[in-house]
Design an enzyme around this catalytic site. Sequence first.
Site: not given
Length: 671
Positions: A116, A315, A433
């Site tokens: 779809k 769906k 860091c």
Amino acid sequence: MALEQVKRHIAELRESINLHNYHYYVLDDPAIPDAGYDRLMRELVRLETAHPELITPESPTQRVGAQPLPEFSDVTHQIPMLSLANAFTAEEVTAFDQRVRDRLDEEDIVYSAETKLDGLAVSVMYDNGKLLQAATRGDGTTGEDVTQNVRTIPIIPLTLIGNDLPERLEVRGEVYMTREGFRKLNENQERRNEKQFANPRNAAAGSLRQLDPRITARRQLTFFAHGVGQYEGTVMPESHIDMLQQLKRWGLPVSPQTKQIHGVQGCLDYYHDIHEIRDNLPYEIDGVVFKVNDFAQQKVLGFVSRAPRWAIAYKFPPEEEITKVIDIEVQVGRTGALTPVARLEPVTVGGVTVTNATLHNEDEIRRKEIWIGDTVIVRRAGDVIPEVVCVIKEQRTPACRKFHMPEYCPACGSDVERMEGEAVARCSGGLYCPAQCIQAILHFSSRRAMNIGGLGEKLVQKLVEKGYIRNVADLYSMTEKELAGLERMGKRSAANLVKAMEKSKQTTLERFLYALGIREVGEATARALARHFGSLEAIQQAEQEQLEAVPDIGHVVASHITTFFNQAHNNKIIQHLLDAGIFWPMVQANQTRLLEGKTFVLTGTLQTMSREEVKQKLLTLGARVSGSVSKKTSFVIAGVDPGSKYDKAQALGVPILDEKDMLEMMKHHQR
Ligand code: JCF
């Protein structure tokens, strides 16, 4: 040429071009090279320009987009354009199949299954094979006349193919935009400071519903047919799948994912299979559609209100949801890039709980106007990181506040810098860091790099915070005893980790290069470097130009590589790693690198190749090219009218090659 002859020639060209379009777009199997196609097209344009009276609307030249319209006129659909009933669970699909079986009094139902598409339903009417009219679905009864826009969509034939064409044929299908087309469109929109489309569906709708067809023509729209409305003067096949086959023979594109299946189990399996490949499709789908395949059975089933009883859309779980931005935090990446991340109120999107969404960078936050506290739409597609699509501005409260990029790195306090013209802000702390250090170590040990299983983020964090390791080289000096001493680290896991580290030492040059975390050196670039140079030393010593001679390595990447290897501390870490026992099988460098270590100087005019070409060629073969002759020069290549370099080479006794010698040498080394 006599007019009759011109007419015939034009007709032949059109037919030929239509056929090539069909092969290219519908069959996805071009029958001639692009240049041949262009030639046919140019010839047709030439003839039509000389004889404008012979131009017809169906000519393949007539796709560029007609004059803008003041407004769209209405089109009434003789047969209503239906929507589909939805299912969201396997139970709902099972219930659908049950209803179908009950009504038909049949046990085993044959269904057609298709994807779809998330696009826009349109109807395209053909009159004796010629595109007559196209309309949007609208409310199902009345749509808008988008004929001029649909004519610009290259995959939709202006003329159908075959000698069995119906007098009338209304094709129904979905106009959509591919992911690629959508990405390009938004890039363009951004460049022109125009609004971004939230998703391919909106982009397709916005593009098709343009009053100016020339705009539609520039938007990469495409189409799949999935049904037929009215038809006259043909006998339709007896099933949905056979009908789609017929449409394809007439030149219309149908989805390659369409399949005939049996019963509810077939439906569930199909859904599962498509769900798996969903992210690999070039377009977005929002589910699958099942239709009772047999038209006689469809007729028995009929309709309820606006939807057929013989079809259902299953769906996928929605990929977009509404939630709140609790806070915006800043993450420090491996290269020091500061990425703002939205902390979200947890929400289920596409079946997965989402708590964070990347905000990319400061500009993106400003562009989307995302504030802390805002209600937003989040989107999660496939396995990519969730994103904030947009803010629901109506729901902004006075408690919401703007986000500002910190001036100092949240992990190490170093200055944050943002280079001119760059979207990304970076921590200037480098490996000082801890965040960058941790990320660098995690990247180094990741599966596709050194593949040290069991070295997770929490553990690396602890090791760095406790000062046990400062860089990747320290990893290999950790002992089982030291590791076992960490809290929440069992003896077994410590032993396993040491084993995994030991195992990781046997690697490949490309993995090792990738693991180093050089900026913009991903797996593909690492592989190209390994293949081209063959050894780590060669890469460490390579100069900018030699790196740029590697296919797909440009100026920027090459400079990241040289910068990396120009840092003494990086080379020291590499040495530590090699001393710890990391090794890889020798790589067979490109056969073509047989001029490695040789330096060439060019002088005079060359006849068969330009100087730049020769230079590129030599660089690819591993040689260096210098501008001046010295004792270190291996060869001077002399063309016509050589300059003072020639004399200098003679004086220093450097061998001089003419163009023929050079070509011979290159040919030799290519084998
Ligand atoms: O792909 C689609 N969005 C799609 C929509 C596919 C179909 O086969 C459809 C549809 C809407 C209605 N079929 C009908 C009857």
